[in-house]
Design an enzyme around this catalytic site. Sequence first.
Site, PDB file in Angstrom:
ATOM      1  NE  ARG A   1       7.369   5.950   0.849  1.00 43.11           N
ATOM      2  CZ  ARG A   1       7.092   7.083   0.407  1.00 43.11           C
ATOM      3  NH1 ARG A   1       8.292   7.808   0.455  1.00 43.11           N
ATOM      4  NH2 ARG A   1       6.191   7.583   0.113  1.00 43.11           N
TER       5      ARG A   1
ATOM      6  CG  HIS B   1       2.737  -6.415  -4.388  1.00 46.07           C
ATOM      7  ND1 HIS B   1       2.097  -5.862  -3.256  1.00 46.07           N
ATOM      8  CD2 HIS B   1       3.541  -5.373  -4.654  1.00 46.07           C
ATOM      9  CE1 HIS B   1       2.342  -4.648  -2.873  1.00 46.07           C
ATOM     10  NE2 HIS B   1       3.144  -4.344  -3.970  1.00 46.07           N
TER      11      HIS B   1
ATOM     12  CB  CYS C   1       5.618  -3.711  -1.414  1.00 52.09           C
ATOM     13  SG  CYS C   1       5.866  -2.524  -2.269  1.00 52.09           S
TER      14      CYS C   1
ATOM     15  CB  ILE D   1       3.557  -2.179  -7.508  1.00 54.25           C
ATOM     16  CG1 ILE D   1       3.164  -3.373  -8.360  1.00 54.25           C
ATOM     17  CG2 ILE D   1       2.753  -1.003  -7.798  1.00 54.25           C
ATOM     18  CD1 ILE D   1       1.763  -4.048  -7.766  1.00 54.25           C
ATOM     19  NE  ARG D   2       2.938   3.460  -6.596  1.00 58.96           N
ATOM     20  CZ  ARG D   2       2.361   3.580  -5.146  1.00 58.96           C
ATOM     21  NH1 ARG D   2       2.949   4.237  -4.184  1.00 58.96           N
ATOM     22  NH2 ARG D   2       1.428   2.618  -4.991  1.00 58.96           N
TER      23      ARG D   2
ATOM     24  CD  GLU E   1       0.454  -9.083  -2.074  1.00 52.79           C
ATOM     25  OE1 GLU E   1       1.367  -9.637  -2.001  1.00 52.79           O
ATOM     26  OE2 GLU E   1       0.543  -7.748  -1.970  1.00 52.79           O
TER      27      GLU E   1
ATOM     28  N   GLY F   1       0.870  -1.098  -0.158  1.00 53.52           N
ATOM     29  CA  GLY F   1      -0.051   0.111   0.029  1.00 53.52           C
ATOM     30  C   GLY F   1       0.861   1.363  -0.188  1.00 53.52           C
ATOM     31  CD  GLU F   2       2.962   5.926   0.144  1.00 47.37           C
ATOM     32  OE1 GLU F   2       3.077   5.412  -0.655  1.00 47.37           O
ATOM     33  OE2 GLU F   2       3.817   6.185   1.021  1.00 47.37           O
ATOM     34  CB  SER F   3       5.355   2.781   3.976  1.00 39.03           C
ATOM     35  OG  SER F   3       6.087   3.384   3.221  1.00 39.03           O
TER      36      SER F   3
HETATM   37  N1  GLN Z   1       5.900   3.304  -2.498  1.00 39.12           N
HETATM   38  C1  GLN Z   1       5.133   2.544  -1.474  1.00 39.12           C
HETATM   39  C2  GLN Z   1       5.532   3.114  -0.098  1.00 39.12           C
HETATM   40  O1  GLN Z   1       6.329   3.845   0.230  1.00 39.12           O
HETATM   41  C3  GLN Z   1       4.987   1.070  -1.598  1.00 39.12           C
HETATM   42  C4  GLN Z   1       4.222   0.532  -2.751  1.00 39.12           C
HETATM   43  C5  GLN Z   1       3.811  -0.961  -2.393  1.00 39.12           C
HETATM   44  O2  GLN Z   1       3.500  -1.281  -1.389  1.00 39.12           O
HETATM   45  N2  GLN Z   1       3.242  -1.435  -3.466  1.00 39.12           N
HETATM   46  O3  GLN Z   1       4.936   2.533   0.818  1.00 39.12           O
END
Ligand code: GLN
Length: 205
Positions: free
Chosen positions: A110, A176, A81, A139-140, A178, A49-51
């Site tokens: 990150r 990921h 992630c 993904i990112r 999952e 997600g987004e940490s």
């Molecule tokens: N870039 C996201 C973060 O900084 C991580 C991306 C992801 O969980 N797919 O948390």
Amino acid sequence: MTATRIGVLALQGDVREHAKVLAELGADVTLVRRPAELGEVDGLVLPGGESSVIDKLSRTFGMQQPLRDAITGGMPVYGTCAGLILLADRITDGIAGQQTLGGLDVTVQRNAFGSQVDSFETDLDVPALGDPPVHAVFIRAPLVLETGPGVETLAALDDGRIVAVRQGDLIGTSFHPEVTGEHRFHALLVETVRARVEAARDARG
Ligand code: GLN
């Protein structure tokens, strides 16, 4: 046999995908948003997600300290992630004031692949999981820049950059599983939790 109780931290991110994999592995899954829910599980997934958002929400909901206590207390945790970022003792390129839960003696960068390479997929050899290779979706994604002495590298890219680690009962992956139907990392978590619960039950007699 009693079901293995595993939580998915459900503050933000791809919670449903993890819950589905865990349920397919036979775990009894709880979505964890509050300390009481954390108290009902024996293992935990920190989703992608987004940490920085998960960090902020964990503090807003009074979850940061309970999560840190659970990790320090030995709860098995698997972070993917953003979840890997949350498990790292040290991060680079976080947003201002970003905190982690910690537990893994690693430094994680990150968004390590920059905006040019937002996402990519590759097959990774993961000796701890055997054959076939893991089809990994990034993904990112973050990268593990440094590992402490107690940290085992589970997988690296062809150029040697580390993307999966384990330290005791904590596992973190930059990618990921999952989202691709890959169940083996979650199975490691489920097995670890099951073994710990059974050992604790045997110790009680
Ligand atoms: N870039 C996201 C973060 O900084 C991580 C991306 C992801 O969980 N797919 O948390």
